[in-house]
Structure formats: structure tokens, C-alpha cells
Design a protein around this motif. Sequence first.
Motif, PDB file in Angstrom:
ATOM      1  N   VAL A   3     -17.346  15.789  -1.848  1.00 39.99           N
ATOM      2  CA  VAL A   3     -16.836  14.429  -1.705  1.00 39.99           C
ATOM      3  C   VAL A   3     -15.317  14.501  -1.590  1.00 39.99           C
ATOM      4  O   VAL A   3     -14.652  15.156  -2.386  1.00 39.99           O
ATOM      5  N   LYS A   4     -14.764  13.826  -0.583  1.00 37.50           N
ATOM      6  CA  LYS A   4     -13.315  13.762  -0.445  1.00 37.50           C
ATOM      7  C   LYS A   4     -12.776  12.749  -1.438  1.00 37.50           C
ATOM      8  O   LYS A   4     -13.403  11.724  -1.703  1.00 37.50           O
ATOM      9  N   ARG A   5     -11.588  13.079  -1.958  1.00 35.31           N
ATOM     10  CA  ARG A   5     -10.941  12.210  -2.941  1.00 35.31           C
ATOM     11  C   ARG A   5      -9.521  11.909  -2.506  1.00 35.31           C
ATOM     12  O   ARG A   5      -8.832  12.777  -1.972  1.00 35.31           O
ATOM     13  N   SER A   6      -9.113  10.672  -2.729  1.00 38.11           N
ATOM     14  CA  SER A   6      -7.744  10.234  -2.452  1.00 38.11           C
ATOM     15  C   SER A   6      -7.204   9.539  -3.685  1.00 38.11           C
ATOM     16  O   SER A   6      -7.970   9.029  -4.509  1.00 38.11           O
ATOM     17  N   ALA A   7      -5.871   9.497  -3.779  1.00 41.17           N
ATOM     18  CA  ALA A   7      -5.228   8.796  -4.882  1.00 41.17           C
ATOM     19  C   ALA A   7      -4.014   8.066  -4.345  1.00 41.17           C
ATOM     20  O   ALA A   7      -3.372   8.526  -3.388  1.00 41.17           O
ATOM     21  N   GLY A   8      -3.722   6.915  -4.952  1.00 43.43           N
ATOM     22  CA  GLY A   8      -2.599   6.131  -4.465  1.00 43.43           C
ATOM     23  C   GLY A   8      -1.986   5.242  -5.522  1.00 43.43           C
ATOM     24  O   GLY A   8      -2.512   5.091  -6.629  1.00 43.43           O
ATOM     25  N   LEU A   9      -0.845   4.644  -5.141  1.00 47.07           N
ATOM     26  CA  LEU A   9      -0.114   3.717  -5.990  1.00 47.07           C
ATOM     27  C   LEU A   9      -0.068   2.353  -5.323  1.00 47.07           C
ATOM     28  O   LEU A   9       0.312   2.250  -4.155  1.00 47.07           O
ATOM     29  N   LEU A  10      -0.449   1.331  -6.067  1.00 46.08           N
ATOM     30  CA  LEU A  10      -0.378  -0.050  -5.600  1.00 46.08           C
ATOM     31  C   LEU A  10       0.821  -0.698  -6.277  1.00 46.08           C
ATOM     32  O   LEU A  10       0.785  -0.980  -7.473  1.00 46.08           O
ATOM     33  N   LEU A  11       1.879  -0.875  -5.523  1.00 44.58           N
ATOM     34  CA  LEU A  11       3.090  -1.496  -6.059  1.00 44.58           C
ATOM     35  C   LEU A  11       2.876  -2.999  -6.134  1.00 44.58           C
ATOM     36  O   LEU A  11       2.306  -3.599  -5.213  1.00 44.58           O
ATOM     37  N   PHE A  12       3.322  -3.622  -7.248  1.00 44.94           N
ATOM     38  CA  PHE A  12       3.198  -5.069  -7.377  1.00 44.94           C
ATOM     39  C   PHE A  12       4.487  -5.651  -7.946  1.00 44.94           C
ATOM     40  O   PHE A  12       5.268  -4.968  -8.593  1.00 44.94           O
ATOM     41  N   ARG A  13       4.683  -6.932  -7.672  1.00 47.94           N
ATOM     42  CA  ARG A  13       5.848  -7.667  -8.174  1.00 47.94           C
ATOM     43  C   ARG A  13       5.465  -9.138  -8.293  1.00 47.94           C
ATOM     44  O   ARG A  13       4.444  -9.575  -7.751  1.00 47.94           O
ATOM     45  N   THR A  14       6.331  -9.889  -8.966  1.00 52.63           N
ATOM     46  CA  THR A  14       6.186 -11.338  -9.013  1.00 52.63           C
ATOM     47  C   THR A  14       7.356 -11.928  -8.250  1.00 52.63           C
ATOM     48  O   THR A  14       8.512 -11.598  -8.517  1.00 52.63           O
ATOM     49  N   GLY A  17       7.182 -16.757  -8.776  1.00 49.97           N
ATOM     50  CA  GLY A  17       6.053 -17.101  -9.621  1.00 49.97           C
ATOM     51  C   GLY A  17       4.693 -16.663  -9.109  1.00 49.97           C
ATOM     52  O   GLY A  17       3.682 -16.981  -9.713  1.00 49.97           O
ATOM     53  N   HIS A  18       4.653 -15.928  -7.991  1.00 54.13           N
ATOM     54  CA  HIS A  18       3.383 -15.484  -7.416  1.00 54.13           C
ATOM     55  C   HIS A  18       3.302 -13.958  -7.406  1.00 54.13           C
ATOM     56  O   HIS A  18       4.276 -13.288  -7.070  1.00 54.13           O
ATOM     57  N   LEU A  19       2.128 -13.440  -7.739  1.00 49.65           N
ATOM     58  CA  LEU A  19       1.873 -12.012  -7.670  1.00 49.65           C
ATOM     59  C   LEU A  19       1.846 -11.575  -6.204  1.00 49.65           C
ATOM     60  O   LEU A  19       1.229 -12.252  -5.364  1.00 49.65           O
ATOM     61  N   GLU A  20       2.510 -10.457  -5.906  1.00 54.97           N
ATOM     62  CA  GLU A  20       2.463  -9.855  -4.574  1.00 54.97           C
ATOM     63  C   GLU A  20       2.199  -8.361  -4.717  1.00 54.97           C
ATOM     64  O   GLU A  20       2.623  -7.739  -5.699  1.00 54.97           O
ATOM     65  N   TRP A  90      -3.486   3.648  -9.162  1.00 52.66           N
ATOM     66  CA  TRP A  90      -2.702   3.127 -10.274  1.00 52.66           C
ATOM     67  C   TRP A  90      -1.811   2.025  -9.727  1.00 52.66           C
ATOM     68  O   TRP A  90      -1.295   2.140  -8.610  1.00 52.66           O
ATOM     69  N   ALA A  91      -1.616   0.987 -10.506  1.00 54.82           N
ATOM     70  CA  ALA A  91      -0.670  -0.073 -10.159  1.00 54.82           C
ATOM     71  C   ALA A  91       0.639   0.216 -10.876  1.00 54.82           C
ATOM     72  O   ALA A  91       0.639   0.688 -12.017  1.00 54.82           O
ATOM     73  N   VAL A  92       1.757  -0.042 -10.193  1.00 51.71           N
ATOM     74  CA  VAL A  92       3.082   0.133 -10.772  1.00 51.71           C
ATOM     75  C   VAL A  92       3.911  -1.081 -10.383  1.00 51.71           C
ATOM     76  O   VAL A  92       3.970  -1.445  -9.205  1.00 51.71           O
ATOM     77  N   GLU A  93       4.547  -1.701 -11.375  1.00 52.45           N
ATOM     78  CA  GLU A  93       5.409  -2.836 -11.083  1.00 52.45           C
ATOM     79  C   GLU A  93       6.726  -2.323 -10.533  1.00 52.45           C
ATOM     80  O   GLU A  93       7.306  -1.363 -11.055  1.00 52.45           O
ATOM     81  N   GLY A  94       7.196  -2.933  -9.453  1.00 54.61           N
ATOM     82  CA  GLY A  94       8.450  -2.514  -8.841  1.00 54.61           C
ATOM     83  C   GLY A  94       8.733  -3.334  -7.605  1.00 54.61           C
ATOM     84  O   GLY A  94       8.004  -4.262  -7.280  1.00 54.61           O
ATOM     85  N   ASP A  95       9.789  -2.958  -6.943  1.00 57.93           N
ATOM     86  CA  ASP A  95      10.172  -3.661  -5.721  1.00 57.93           C
ATOM     87  C   ASP A  95      10.557  -2.623  -4.677  1.00 57.93           C
ATOM     88  O   ASP A  95      10.976  -1.520  -5.023  1.00 57.93           O
ATOM     89  N   TRP A 128       4.586  -7.150   1.819  1.00 58.54           N
ATOM     90  CA  TRP A 128       4.178  -7.785   0.569  1.00 58.54           C
ATOM     91  C   TRP A 128       3.245  -8.945   0.894  1.00 58.54           C
ATOM     92  O   TRP A 128       3.535  -9.746   1.772  1.00 58.54           O
ATOM     93  N   PHE A 129       2.130  -9.012   0.162  1.00 54.94           N
ATOM     94  CA  PHE A 129       1.162 -10.098   0.317  1.00 54.94           C
ATOM     95  C   PHE A 129       0.671 -10.529  -1.062  1.00 54.94           C
ATOM     96  O   PHE A 129       0.617  -9.716  -1.991  1.00 54.94           O
ATOM     97  N   THR A 130       0.269 -11.786  -1.177  1.00 53.73           N
ATOM     98  CA  THR A 130      -0.462 -12.182  -2.369  1.00 53.73           C
ATOM     99  C   THR A 130      -1.807 -11.453  -2.316  1.00 53.73           C
ATOM    100  O   THR A 130      -2.250 -11.032  -1.232  1.00 53.73           O
ATOM    101  N   PRO A 131      -2.482 -11.306  -3.435  1.00 51.36           N
ATOM    102  CA  PRO A 131      -3.798 -10.667  -3.384  1.00 51.36           C
ATOM    103  C   PRO A 131      -4.768 -11.372  -2.427  1.00 51.36           C
ATOM    104  O   PRO A 131      -5.565 -10.717  -1.759  1.00 51.36           O
ATOM    105  N   GLN A 132      -4.677 -12.698  -2.350  1.00 48.72           N
ATOM    106  CA  GLN A 132      -5.566 -13.445  -1.449  1.00 48.72           C
ATOM    107  C   GLN A 132      -5.254 -13.127   0.018  1.00 48.72           C
ATOM    108  O   GLN A 132      -6.164 -13.082   0.851  1.00 48.72           O
TER     109      GLN A 132
END
Length: 156
Positions: A3-14, A17-20, A90-95, A128-132
Amino acid sequence: MTVKRSAGLLLFRTSQGHLEVLIAHMGGPLWASRDTGAWSVPKGEYGPDETPEAAARREFVEELGLPAPDGEKVPLGEARQANGKIVTVWAVEGDLDPAAIVPGTFTMEWPRGSGVSRDFPEVDRVAWFTPQEAAPRLVAGQQAFLERLETYLRER
């Protein structure tokens, strides 16, 4: 079958007032005219000699040409994509300024059957996008990470 495996980082910010979340549009001619299902968490494959977290940081640099953000890494778990690949994120908060990316490249024969090899960017843009907004753009097998991030942020 391995099985192939990948790993990544999901950067998020506010923002306002909205999550992106920051996601990347896959590069190359096969994805050029697509939007729905053509975006991904910055990620890549790794082998048995590398930890998933180390691979996630390495792939962030390789795909975006910028250092992986420091900060708390929130484990979002694994998800299986339609092709059978298991992705760990993994999620990491940042810009990050999308205009600052310097994507890595890959080589493929294009047009197919031509015998001509060409270089293409691994990702041709990030945004950058909102989760929706991000959900329909993401590869279906990665949409679960958005839900897990939102759950984590509600519960912290």
C-alpha cells in the motif's frame, strides 16, 4: 501488494472570524482544466525509512518551496483515497502568502505517446478557502480532514 502511503500538512488560519485552509491545485496537463476534485493537501509519498511526520514536512517544502510551518501539529489521522493510497495529515496553524510559493517540478511524457519529456510544477497554485469552499475542490479521499479539523477546533 504494498500500500502506498503519503503524508501532508494542512495549514489553517482564522481570517475575519472565519476558518480557512490552504490547499494546492495539482500541477501538470492532466489537472490543468479541472477544479472539482483537483486540489490536495500539500503531501507526498514516503517509504519505510522515513516517519510520516518527517515526510509531511519534507513534502511541504518540496511542493511549495517554502519552509514547513512551526507550531503545534494537530493529528488529523489517516484516510484512504480512491486509488488505495493511505494519507496521513497533520493540521498546523499558520499563514502563508500564496504568491510566495516556488513549486517543485516533475517530469512526464507529454503529449502522451510523443516521446517528449517535459517538466511541470507539482502544484500550479495554492489558495486559502473556507472548509465549505475547499471540500468540493479536494480529492474526495481528503475531505475527511476538513471535518476532523473543524471538530478539533470546536472542542479545544
